[in-house]
Scaffold this motif. Structure first.
Motif, PDB file in Angstrom:
ATOM      1  N   ARG A 209      24.303  -1.377  76.946  1.00 57.37           N
ATOM      2  CA  ARG A 209      23.345  -0.560  76.185  1.00 57.37           C
ATOM      3  C   ARG A 209      22.095  -0.296  76.988  1.00 57.37           C
ATOM      4  O   ARG A 209      21.350   0.634  76.697  1.00 57.37           O
ATOM      5  CB  ARG A 209      22.977  -1.274  74.880  1.00 57.37           C
TER       6      ARG A 209
ATOM      7  N   MET B  86      22.255   0.333  80.115  1.00 51.99           N
ATOM      8  CA  MET B  86      22.648   1.140  81.271  1.00 51.99           C
ATOM      9  C   MET B  86      22.935   2.567  80.836  1.00 51.99           C
ATOM     10  O   MET B  86      23.472   2.807  79.765  1.00 51.99           O
ATOM     11  CB  MET B  86      23.950   0.596  81.875  1.00 51.99           C
ATOM     12  N   GLY B  87      22.594   3.500  81.707  1.00 56.49           N
ATOM     13  CA  GLY B  87      23.039   4.871  81.487  1.00 56.49           C
ATOM     14  C   GLY B  87      23.894   5.244  82.670  1.00 56.49           C
ATOM     15  O   GLY B  87      23.623   4.800  83.777  1.00 56.49           O
ATOM     16  N   MET B  88      24.945   6.014  82.423  1.00 54.41           N
ATOM     17  CA  MET B  88      25.783   6.392  83.554  1.00 54.41           C
ATOM     18  C   MET B  88      26.068   7.878  83.472  1.00 54.41           C
ATOM     19  O   MET B  88      26.490   8.380  82.427  1.00 54.41           O
ATOM     20  CB  MET B  88      27.085   5.597  83.532  1.00 54.41           C
TER      21      MET B  88
ATOM     22  N   PHE C 209      22.680   5.059  86.381  1.00 47.17           N
ATOM     23  CA  PHE C 209      23.493   5.319  87.571  1.00 47.17           C
ATOM     24  C   PHE C 209      23.875   6.787  87.584  1.00 47.17           C
ATOM     25  O   PHE C 209      24.456   7.291  86.625  1.00 47.17           O
ATOM     26  CB  PHE C 209      24.764   4.468  87.539  1.00 47.17           C
TER      27      PHE C 209
ATOM     28  N   MET D 137      30.693   2.963  78.706  1.00 49.03           N
ATOM     29  CA  MET D 137      29.371   2.915  79.322  1.00 49.03           C
ATOM     30  C   MET D 137      28.271   3.117  78.298  1.00 49.03           C
ATOM     31  O   MET D 137      27.151   2.673  78.479  1.00 49.03           O
ATOM     32  CB  MET D 137      29.245   3.981  80.405  1.00 49.03           C
ATOM     33  N   MET D 138      28.587   3.824  77.223  1.00 46.23           N
ATOM     34  CA  MET D 138      27.572   3.968  76.173  1.00 46.23           C
ATOM     35  C   MET D 138      27.601   2.767  75.245  1.00 46.23           C
ATOM     36  O   MET D 138      27.070   2.808  74.131  1.00 46.23           O
ATOM     37  CB  MET D 138      27.831   5.246  75.374  1.00 46.23           C
ATOM     38  N   ALA D 139      28.264   1.705  75.687  1.00 49.40           N
ATOM     39  CA  ALA D 139      28.362   0.473  74.906  1.00 49.40           C
ATOM     40  C   ALA D 139      29.070   0.686  73.579  1.00 49.40           C
ATOM     41  O   ALA D 139      28.738   0.059  72.582  1.00 49.40           O
ATOM     42  CB  ALA D 139      26.984  -0.150  74.694  1.00 49.40           C
TER      43      ALA D 139
END
Ligand SMILES: Nc1ncnc2c1ncn2[C@@H]1O[C@H](COP(=O)(O)OP(=O)(O)OP(=O)(O)O)[C@@H](O)[C@H]1O
Ligand SMILES: [Mg+2]
Lengths: 268, 155, 274
Positions: free
Chosen positions: A83, A85-87, A165, C150-152
């Motif tokens: 949560r 992190m942005g990718m 990222f 990736m957005m959990a």
């Protein structure tokens, strides 16, 4: 800002089948800085980002993010970490059944209980930042490659992550958009104190914003250091890569036996 | 959100239709209504031969179903077939000397138990046993008897 | 196990003749075993996420719409026609024995016990199962699943669980509709067209169809088929090689495996139940 380490990669080895993508690399990514990861196509830059996010498991070695060993975390904690992190995926990876607006709103709706008006204005803000507020009712299939990547960027920053990222953010963007994106990335980094990791081939653009640079080739880190160190470095590899020369030690071909020996094998 | 509303309405309609289908199958097609346990009492009867009688076969009185066969087994003492059946509480005034016979619906139909009312003042109750029983007609026996008769008269 | 397979793959030298055949058989059985193992692992990790699909009702409802409402036309039409054909064929046979009233109970029994659950399941595998595999395979190949992670957002809870639960709910409902439509079709042909007595048609049916034996068992069958098909479809999508060819292969496999699985399981269940 301090020189704290946010992400630490220790002696990482990763194999795809028989092939070693990473062969014992170690790397520290400083907090609050823009780190650029460069390297020839197919060296495993995308793979490295996925390893950091815990989507792939290393064959040996560890990755520590915010003092936690990513691959030892329980599922719940890993999701907790993600949560923050942005990718931005190389392909954009928008949800194809939602339109642009809903795609950007998606993480907000899933993770917060914000009322719809606030979500509306937040999403508009993020879309405005990437210049696509006018496209909010389009479906992903109606976007160009560069546009989808910008929507994905808006989605990646929707939750205001602590680290982000970017996997090839500049591919498929015109020079003007590219300039805007470069500015956006560095602005996000400085105003919000984000830690950014940028994977890119666009040497000039990346180097204009990066604080720290790391060049990977053939499973090893062949150069790392601050922007100045890299640019003044002696390494032939780096020189070739940064200057984009066709001849030099950086391999252009996917690992393969020389022509002669391969045709030998075919005869037997 | 408009889309979500449409989806919800359709799914609602789908579920309602399915419930209607289930109701139709339960009430119109199957014996669900008689499957609910009505108050009943159990009686039994011994037969020499049950023929093709099956569990759940109807028990009829003057052609009306008044109960069902619940089990068929061999009585360990007499080695006859013991048939137990459930009879509706509404028919609780069957005299104790009523008789039970195994009958066949039509020439090739299913077998059922027919009850013929007797005249006693005492009634069958939970656990009672029919005194008078008549076994199923077994076609082979019937033919055998006929053959015997023919050969007798021929002499 | 994985190591064994790796070495097998490394040694995929082509041997000739009988040895080659043996090697090929061994190689294939190892691969089948491995995919069964992966399937089991996948199901095990899916189970704890299932209750979540009832908590997120909006996702579940959407999947019921996709799998159920969109399958309605084919299920209803097929049900009606199967019932009509059954009734017609049954009448032709039974009329020779003067017992054409039994056509109602015959149609109802075969629909409830076999045709309803089995044909609905086959249609469902073709209509909804294949779509499910293709959708998940494509979501993976376009990195949408990765993006969710990736957005959990846990794809197990968000993608797989609601689809599985929806399949589980939808197929039995579709089966009920198929049977009901089949009986109506049978009624139309027998009573409306062939002139079987209406009262006899229903009363025969009523006295021969047992709620517990026939109806409940039929529903149990269709729940079992629903579990089977949803599992196969989801696993094939999850396991697909994320390319167009991989996804199309996985879709084919879903239809073939679920159809064969349904027929095989039907035999086993019938042997146990009736
Ligand atoms: N799913 C996979 N299975 C097997 N090998 C893979 C897989 N994905 C990637 N690879 C291999 O891993 C290597 C690294 O891939 P990766 O996508 O990380 O490269 P990259 O550095 O991001 O390249 P680019 O700059 O072109 O995006 C590639 O050479 C590729 O052959
Ligand atoms: Mg890449």
């Amino acid at each position: 800002m301090s020189d704290q380490t946010l992400i630490e990669i220790k002696d990482l080895t990763f194999l795809r089948g028989e092939r070693k993508i990473f062969d014992g690399i170690s790397l520290k990514i400083p907090k609050g800085k823009v780190t650029a990861i460069m390297g020839p196509s197919g060296t495993g830059k995308t793979t490295l980002l996925k390893l950091i996010a815990g989507q792939l498991k290393p064959d040996s070695g560890e990755i520590w993010v915010e003092g936690e060993n990513v691959h030892k975390l329980a599922r719940k904690k890993l999701y907790g970490l993600r949560r923050k992190m942005g990718m931005l995926f190389q392909s954009g990876a928008l949800l194809t059944d939602l339109n642009v607006f809903d795609n950007v709103a998606f993480p907000l709706r899933e993770h917060t209980k914000l009322p719809e008006e606030i979500i509306n204005s937040l999403v508009d803000m993020k879309l405005q930042a990437v210049g696509l507020r006018g496209a909010k009712n389009l479906m992903p299939s109606q976007l160009s490659g560069g546009m989808s990547r910008r929507v994905a960027l808006a989605r990646g920053i929707a939750l205001d992550p602590e680290m982000i990222f970017y996997d090839e953010p500049f591919v498929g963007q015109d020079p003007i958009t590219m300039g805007v994106l470069v500015e956006l990335i560095s602005k996000l980094n400085h105003s919000l104190g984000l830690t950014s990791v940028v994977v890119s081939h666009d040497v000039n653009e990346v180097l204009s914003i990066a604080d720290y640079v790391c060049v990977i080739s053939e499973g090893k880190i062949i150069a790392e250091g601050s922007k100045e160190e890299i640019l003044q470095g002696e390494s032939e590899y780096v020189n070739q890569f940064v200057k984009g020369l066709p001849d030099g030690p950086v391999p252009f071909h996917y690992p393969v036996k020389p022509y002669l020996s391969e045709s030998d094998g075919a005869v037997n | 959100m408009q889309r979500q509303l449409k989806i919800e309405i359709w799914v609602g309609a789908f579920v309602l239709m399915s419930i209607a289908a289930l109701l139709m199958i339960a009430l119109q097609v199957s014996n669900f209504s008689s499957w609910k346990e009505k108050p009943s009492y159990q009686v039994s009867a011994l037969f020499d031969n049950v023929g093709g009688l099956k569990v759940r076969a109807p028990v009829k009185m003057s052609g009306v179903v008044v109960g069902r066969v619940t089990s068929i087994g061999v009585d360990p003492q007499s080695f006859k077939a013991r048939v137990t059946m459930k009879i509706d509480r509404t028919y609780n005034e069957l005299s104790i000397d009523s008789s039970a016979s195994i009958l066949t619906a039509g020439l090739l139909g299913d077998q059922y138990i027919g009850i013929e009312i007797g005249g006693d003042e005492e009634y069958l109750a939970e656990g009672s046993e029919f005194e008078l029983t008549q076994s199923a007609l077994v076609l082979e026996d019937l033919i055998g008897q006929m053959l015997v008769k023919f050969s007798d008269s021929g002499e | 196990m994985g190591l064994l397979i790796k070495t097998m793959q490394k040694r995929s030298i082509k041997l000739n003749g009988l040895i080659g055949l043996l090697q090929k058989t061994g190689h294939n059985s190892l691969q089948i075993l491995a995919s069964v193992g992966r399937g089991a692992m996948f199901i095990m990790s899916l189970l704890p996420a299932l209750p979540y699909s009832f908590w997120r009702f909006d996702l579940l409802v959407k999947q019921i719409y996709v799998a159920g409402v969109l399958s309605l036309p084919i299920i209803l039409t097929a049900g009606l026609f199967v019932g009509m054909v059954m009734s017609l064929q049954g009448y032709n046979v039974l009329v020779d024995y003067n017992s054409e009233e039994a056509v109602g109970s015959m149609t109802a029994l075969s629909l409830l016990r076999e045709l309803g659950p089995v044909i609905s399941a086959l249609l469902f595998a073709g209509r909804a199962g294949s779509a499910l595999t293709a959708e998940i395979g494509l979501m993976r190949s376009t990195e949408q699943i990765s993006a969710l992670e990736m957005m959990a957002i846990d794809p197990l809870k968000h993608i797989y669980a609601p689809r599985f639960s929806a399949g589980l709910i939808t197929l039995p409902l579709l089966t009920l509709l198929f049977i009901a439509l089949g009986i109506i079709g049978g009624y139309m042909v027998a009573v409306g067209w062939l002139g079987v007595d209406e009262g006899a048609f229903w009363s025969q049916m009523n006295s021969h169809v047992d709620w517990r034996e026939d109806v409940v068992n039929g529903i149990i069958k269709s729940v079992a088929f629903a579990i089977l098909i949803s599992m196969i479809a989801l696993f094939q999508g999850f396991n697909a090689i994320p390319t167009s060819e991989g996804v199309s292969n996985a879709t084919t496999k879903t239809v073939v495996h679920s159809s064969l699985g349904v027929l095989g399981l039907d035999f086993v269940l019938t042997a146990v139940m009736f």
